[in-house]
Write a protein that holds these residues in place. Structure first.
Motif, short mmCIF file in Angstrom:
data_model
loop_
_atom_site.label_atom_id
_atom_site.label_comp_id
_atom_site.label_asym_id
_atom_site.label_seq_id
_atom_site.Cartn_x
_atom_site.Cartn_y
_atom_site.Cartn_z
N TRP A 15 37.95 77.38 -22.82
CA TRP A 15 37.57 76.15 -23.55
C TRP A 15 37.65 76.40 -25.05
O TRP A 15 38.18 75.57 -25.80
N LYS A 16 37.14 77.52 -25.51
CA LYS A 16 37.16 77.83 -26.94
C LYS A 16 38.59 77.91 -27.47
O LYS A 16 38.88 77.45 -28.58
N ASP A 17 39.50 78.48 -26.69
CA ASP A 17 40.88 78.69 -27.13
C ASP A 17 41.73 77.43 -27.05
O ASP A 17 42.84 77.40 -27.59
N ASN A 18 41.23 76.40 -26.38
CA ASN A 18 41.99 75.16 -26.23
C ASN A 18 41.97 74.37 -27.54
O ASN A 18 40.91 73.96 -28.02
N GLU A 19 43.13 74.15 -28.12
CA GLU A 19 43.21 73.43 -29.39
C GLU A 19 42.79 71.97 -29.27
O GLU A 19 42.41 71.35 -30.25
N ASN A 20 42.87 71.43 -28.07
CA ASN A 20 42.52 70.02 -27.84
C ASN A 20 41.17 69.88 -27.15
O ASN A 20 40.94 68.93 -26.40
N LYS A 21 40.29 70.82 -27.39
CA LYS A 21 38.99 70.81 -26.71
C LYS A 21 38.15 69.61 -27.11
O LYS A 21 38.30 69.05 -28.21
N LYS A 22 37.28 69.21 -26.19
CA LYS A 22 36.29 68.17 -26.44
C LYS A 22 34.91 68.83 -26.31
O LYS A 22 34.79 69.94 -25.77
N PRO A 23 33.86 68.18 -26.78
CA PRO A 23 32.52 68.73 -26.56
C PRO A 23 32.33 69.02 -25.07
O PRO A 23 32.77 68.26 -24.21
N LEU A 24 31.67 70.12 -24.77
CA LEU A 24 31.54 70.60 -23.40
C LEU A 24 30.12 70.40 -22.87
O LEU A 24 29.14 70.70 -23.57
N ILE A 25 30.03 69.90 -21.64
CA ILE A 25 28.74 69.77 -20.97
C ILE A 25 28.73 70.73 -19.78
O ILE A 25 29.55 70.64 -18.88
N VAL A 26 27.79 71.68 -19.81
CA VAL A 26 27.64 72.65 -18.72
C VAL A 26 26.55 72.16 -17.79
O VAL A 26 25.38 72.02 -18.19
N LYS A 27 26.92 71.88 -16.56
CA LYS A 27 25.97 71.39 -15.56
C LYS A 27 25.57 72.54 -14.63
O LYS A 27 26.31 73.50 -14.46
N GLY A 28 24.42 72.41 -14.02
CA GLY A 28 23.97 73.44 -13.08
C GLY A 28 22.52 73.25 -12.71
O GLY A 28 21.77 72.57 -13.42
N VAL A 29 22.11 73.87 -11.62
CA VAL A 29 20.72 73.77 -11.18
C VAL A 29 19.82 74.55 -12.13
O VAL A 29 20.28 75.34 -12.95
N ARG A 30 18.54 74.33 -12.01
CA ARG A 30 17.57 75.04 -12.84
C ARG A 30 17.63 76.54 -12.58
O ARG A 30 17.87 76.98 -11.46
N GLN A 31 17.40 77.32 -13.63
CA GLN A 31 17.29 78.77 -13.53
C GLN A 31 18.56 79.46 -13.05
O GLN A 31 18.48 80.54 -12.45
#
Length: 232
Positions: free
Chosen positions: A12-28
Motif C-alpha cells: 500500500w505504501k509503495d502504490n503511487e495511486n494509494k488512497k487512505p487505508l481502513i484496516v478492519k478486524g476483530v478486537r484484540q
C-alpha cells in the motif's frame, strides 16, 4: 512480532495511486500494534491519533473538511509538522469520529501525498452510515487473528514456520516435524499465555483473567467449537 499483513501494508505504501487505508478486524487482533510498528519501520515519522482517548480531537473535524487546516491543527496537537510522504498518520478507534471518516474523501482528492491509515474495533458501525462514508475514496485491508505461521514466528521457530508455510493447503506435514513432549507443550502454552496477559494488561490497564472486561466469554471445552459459533 512478525505478521503477514505487514507485506500488504508495504505494498500500500509503495502504490503511487494509494488512497487512505481502513484496516478492519476483530478486537484484540493486533491492529494498533501492527500499525505503530509499520510507522516506526517504514516512515521517518508517525502521528498517532486515538479518537477514543482524545475526544477533544473530534472538534477539529467539526468546522469543515479543509485538509490543510486539519493537518495543521493535528500537528499542533502532537507538537510536530506532518510532512507529505514521510509521515504516517494513524487514526485509531476512528468509529468514534464519523466526520474523520468522511474527511478521508477530501484527503484522497485534495491531499493524496499524505499517508493515512485508519483502524477501529467497531468500525462496522460507522460503515453502516452511507451518507457519511467516502465510497470509492478509500482502500480496505482485513487483519485476522494470528495464524499458525505467525504463531511459530512469535515463538522464535522461524525455520519451522518457513518450512510449514511452503506446504500447499492439502499437503500432509510429516508427523515428526516440530514434535514436542507433553511437558514442552504445556510450558509453551503457559509462556504464550503469559505474554498475551502482559500485552493485554500493558495496553488496556485491565486484567487478562477478569471476565467483566469482555463482551462475551465462552468455555469451548463445554459447548464445543460449533456451539460457540452458534452462540456468537
Amino acid at each position: 512480532m512478525k505478521r503477514t499483513i505487514m507485506e500488504s501494508l508495504r505494498n500500500w505504501k509503495d502504490n503511487e495511486n494509494k488512497k487512505p487505508l481502513i484496516v478492519k478486524g476483530v478486537r484484540q487482533c493486533g491492529k494498533t500494534f501492527i500499525l505503530k510498528e509499520f510507522g516506526k519501520e517504514y516512515y521517518n515519522d508517525m502521528v498517532y491519533i486515538n479518537f477514543e482517548e482524545n475526544e477533544s480531537l473530534k472538534s477539529i473535524f467539526e468546522i469543515d473538511f479543509n485538509t490543510t487546516r486539519i493537518l495543521f491543527e493535528l500537528g499542533l496537537f502532537v507538537g510536530k509538522t506532518i510532512k507529505p510522504n514521510n509521515t504516517l498518520i494513524v487514526f485509531d478507534e476512528v468509529q468514534e469520529c464519523g466526520r474523520a471518516i468522511t474527511s478521508l474523501k477530501y484527503f484522497c482528492e485534495n491531499a493524496p501525498s499524505y499517508h493515512i491509515v485508519c483502524a477501529g474495533s467497531l468500525l462496522s458501525i460507522a460503515l453502516n452510515k452511507p451518507l457519511s462514508f467516502p465510497v470509492g475514496k478509500v482502500e480496505f485491508l482485513t487483519m485476522y487473528p494470528m495464524n499458525f505461521t505467525e504463531f511459530l514466528h512469535a515463538n522464535c521457530q522461524d525455520m519451522l514456520a518457513d518450512y510449514t508455510s511452503s506446504f500447499l493447503k492439502n499437503d500432509k506435514v510429516p508427523e515428526d516435524v516440530g514434535v514436542k513432549t507433553e511437558v514442552e507443550m504445556k510450558n509453551n502454552i503457559q509462556r504464550v499465555d503469559k505474554k498475551r496477559s502482559e500485552y493485554y494488561e500493558h495496553y488496556t490497564d485491565q486484567e487478562w483473567i477478569d471476565m467483566s472486561n469482555y463482551n462475551q466469554c465462552i468455555d469451548i471445552s463445554k459447548v464445543g467449537v460449533k456451539g460457540a459459533v452458534e452462540l456468537i
